[in-house]
Design an enzyme around this catalytic site. Sequence first.
Site, mmCIF file in Angstrom:
data_model
loop_
_atom_site.group_PDB
_atom_site.id
_atom_site.type_symbol
_atom_site.label_atom_id
_atom_site.label_comp_id
_atom_site.label_asym_id
_atom_site.label_seq_id
_atom_site.Cartn_x
_atom_site.Cartn_y
_atom_site.Cartn_z
ATOM 1 N N TYR A 1 19.645 -11.510 35.173
ATOM 2 C CA TYR A 1 20.321 -12.416 34.448
ATOM 3 C C TYR A 1 19.986 -12.922 32.963
ATOM 4 O O TYR A 1 20.559 -12.989 32.130
ATOM 5 C CB TYR A 1 20.585 -13.829 35.282
ATOM 6 C CG TYR A 1 21.414 -15.071 34.517
ATOM 7 C CD1 TYR A 1 22.838 -14.824 35.008
ATOM 8 C CD2 TYR A 1 20.803 -16.076 33.929
ATOM 9 C CE1 TYR A 1 23.617 -15.807 34.612
ATOM 10 C CE2 TYR A 1 21.564 -17.049 33.392
ATOM 11 C CZ TYR A 1 23.078 -17.077 33.748
ATOM 12 O OH TYR A 1 23.718 -18.114 33.074
ATOM 13 N N LYS B 1 21.527 -12.196 29.313
ATOM 14 C CA LYS B 1 21.633 -13.187 28.452
ATOM 15 C C LYS B 1 21.060 -13.032 26.926
ATOM 16 O O LYS B 1 21.452 -13.287 26.072
ATOM 17 C CB LYS B 1 21.178 -14.421 28.976
ATOM 18 C CG LYS B 1 22.082 -14.961 30.211
ATOM 19 C CD LYS B 1 23.732 -15.046 29.887
ATOM 20 C CE LYS B 1 24.681 -15.451 31.031
ATOM 21 N NZ LYS B 1 26.028 -15.568 30.613
HETATM 22 P P1 NDP Z 1 31.205 -20.245 37.288
HETATM 23 O O1 NDP Z 1 30.464 -19.731 38.542
HETATM 24 O O2 NDP Z 1 31.777 -21.637 37.618
HETATM 25 O O3 NDP Z 1 32.744 -19.580 36.855
HETATM 26 C C1 NDP Z 1 32.718 -17.998 36.623
HETATM 27 C C2 NDP Z 1 33.737 -17.584 35.949
HETATM 28 O O4 NDP Z 1 33.428 -16.210 35.736
HETATM 29 C C3 NDP Z 1 34.855 -17.737 36.995
HETATM 30 O O5 NDP Z 1 35.976 -17.994 36.226
HETATM 31 C C4 NDP Z 1 35.058 -16.266 37.394
HETATM 32 O O6 NDP Z 1 36.352 -16.057 38.052
HETATM 33 C C5 NDP Z 1 34.624 -15.469 36.453
HETATM 34 N N1 NDP Z 1 34.140 -14.185 36.758
HETATM 35 C C6 NDP Z 1 32.787 -14.015 37.844
HETATM 36 N N2 NDP Z 1 32.831 -12.531 37.952
HETATM 37 C C7 NDP Z 1 33.714 -11.925 37.021
HETATM 38 C C8 NDP Z 1 34.051 -10.598 37.146
HETATM 39 N N3 NDP Z 1 33.417 -9.670 37.605
HETATM 40 N N4 NDP Z 1 35.348 -10.289 36.269
HETATM 41 C C9 NDP Z 1 35.904 -11.294 35.816
HETATM 42 N N5 NDP Z 1 35.477 -12.483 35.916
HETATM 43 C C10 NDP Z 1 34.531 -13.063 36.537
HETATM 44 O O7 NDP Z 1 30.203 -20.303 36.109
HETATM 45 P P2 NDP Z 1 30.039 -21.539 34.921
HETATM 46 O O8 NDP Z 1 31.348 -21.956 34.312
HETATM 47 O O9 NDP Z 1 28.906 -22.086 35.317
HETATM 48 O O10 NDP Z 1 29.364 -20.314 33.703
HETATM 49 C C11 NDP Z 1 30.212 -19.675 32.807
HETATM 50 C C12 NDP Z 1 29.328 -18.836 32.001
HETATM 51 O O11 NDP Z 1 28.369 -19.714 31.351
HETATM 52 C C13 NDP Z 1 28.416 -17.580 32.763
HETATM 53 O O12 NDP Z 1 28.522 -16.579 31.658
HETATM 54 C C14 NDP Z 1 27.249 -18.603 32.765
HETATM 55 O O13 NDP Z 1 26.314 -17.608 32.965
HETATM 56 C C15 NDP Z 1 27.057 -19.310 31.583
HETATM 57 N N6 NDP Z 1 26.183 -20.377 31.664
HETATM 58 C C16 NDP Z 1 26.082 -21.374 32.594
HETATM 59 C C17 NDP Z 1 25.302 -22.441 32.767
HETATM 60 C C18 NDP Z 1 25.463 -23.387 33.789
HETATM 61 O O14 NDP Z 1 24.340 -24.054 33.820
HETATM 62 N N7 NDP Z 1 26.535 -23.483 34.456
HETATM 63 C C19 NDP Z 1 24.184 -22.492 31.962
HETATM 64 C C20 NDP Z 1 23.957 -21.171 30.987
HETATM 65 C C21 NDP Z 1 25.096 -20.247 30.930
HETATM 66 P P3 NDP Z 1 36.909 -16.148 39.411
HETATM 67 O O15 NDP Z 1 36.972 -17.750 39.522
HETATM 68 O O16 NDP Z 1 38.078 -15.560 39.617
HETATM 69 O O17 NDP Z 1 35.727 -15.801 40.499
#
Ligand code: NDP
Length: 249
Positions: free
Chosen positions: A156, A160
């Site tokens: 990860y 990132k």
């Molecule tokens: P969530 O786990 O809540 O949501 C993830 C999203 O990504 C969902 O909409 C999911 O779709 C989609 N997704 C996952 N895998 C795939 C794939 N193979 N193809 C298409 N879509 C996919 O994550 P967050 O909202 O917490 O995170 C969003 C972004 O922010 C990520 O990149 C994460 O790394 C980054 N981030 C988050 C932090 C946090 O504290 N939450 C901190 C720093 C960065 P579906 O619902 O259909 O599974």
Amino acid sequence: MKEHRPRVALVTGSSRGLGRATALELAARGHTVAIHYVASAGPAEAVAEEVRAAGGHAATFGADVADAGACAGLLTEVVGELGGIDVLVNNAGITRDALALRMKHDDWQGVLDTNLSSAFHLSKGALRGMLRTGWGRIVNVSSVVGIMGNVGQANYVAAKAGLIGLTKALAREYGAKGVTVNAVAPGFIDSDMTAGLPEALRTAYLAQIPLARFGEPAEVAKAIAFLASDDAAYVTGQTLVVDGGLVMP
Ligand code: NDP
């Protein structure tokens, strides 16, 4: 850019969490939004309904961004249905945590494919249209751990950190053509991704955050929407850290 239609924003992974908040924020600012998911068709449709109920325009699209062919198909569908892509937010992401010595190859590759390669494939495809109109915004959702590292997340963290490098490379390549490319690096934000953190770890992280709380998805969404706006016209190649002060370079 000729303003013959509202700007179209594709936000990957906008069925939940940060992506959902970003899609709602961009819709509130007048964008037509492409709500994207891989498995959560129902929640994605609910986000689109929420946009429509507020008077905005949205459509849903399913695609596994870990697959380069599916990324190409997604772009074709969004352009076909919504008329173009002016703003691309590469937000979809997963974690597959383990200490490096125990990390399986599939977990390394899966995270790199989903979190980093997807941003390259989608940016490459979306850039073609942006170069034609002479205006575009790409925002990559990185993470503070891509700056400071983290235990148990070699895959990860590498993805990132890679997104920050990709951001800088694309910013240099396409700035002169009217396209800005920036990243946001959220800290700990309340979402499904952080919901499973053990209480002890959560408390330890909280102790290091000057604002003494986890962030809200909407707080990250506002930073992304700024970078996607005309207000950020002279900002490119940057990483905007949204973390309550956890990391201060
Ligand atoms: P969530 O786990 O809540 O949501 C993830 C999203 O990504 C969902 O909409 C999911 O779709 C989609 N997704 C996952 N895998 C795939 C794939 N193979 N193809 C298409 N879509 C996919 O994550 P967050 O909202 O917490 O995170 C969003 C972004 O922010 C990520 O990149 C994460 O790394 C980054 N981030 C988050 C932090 C946090 O504290 N939450 C901190 C720093 C960065 P579906 O619902 O259909 O599974």
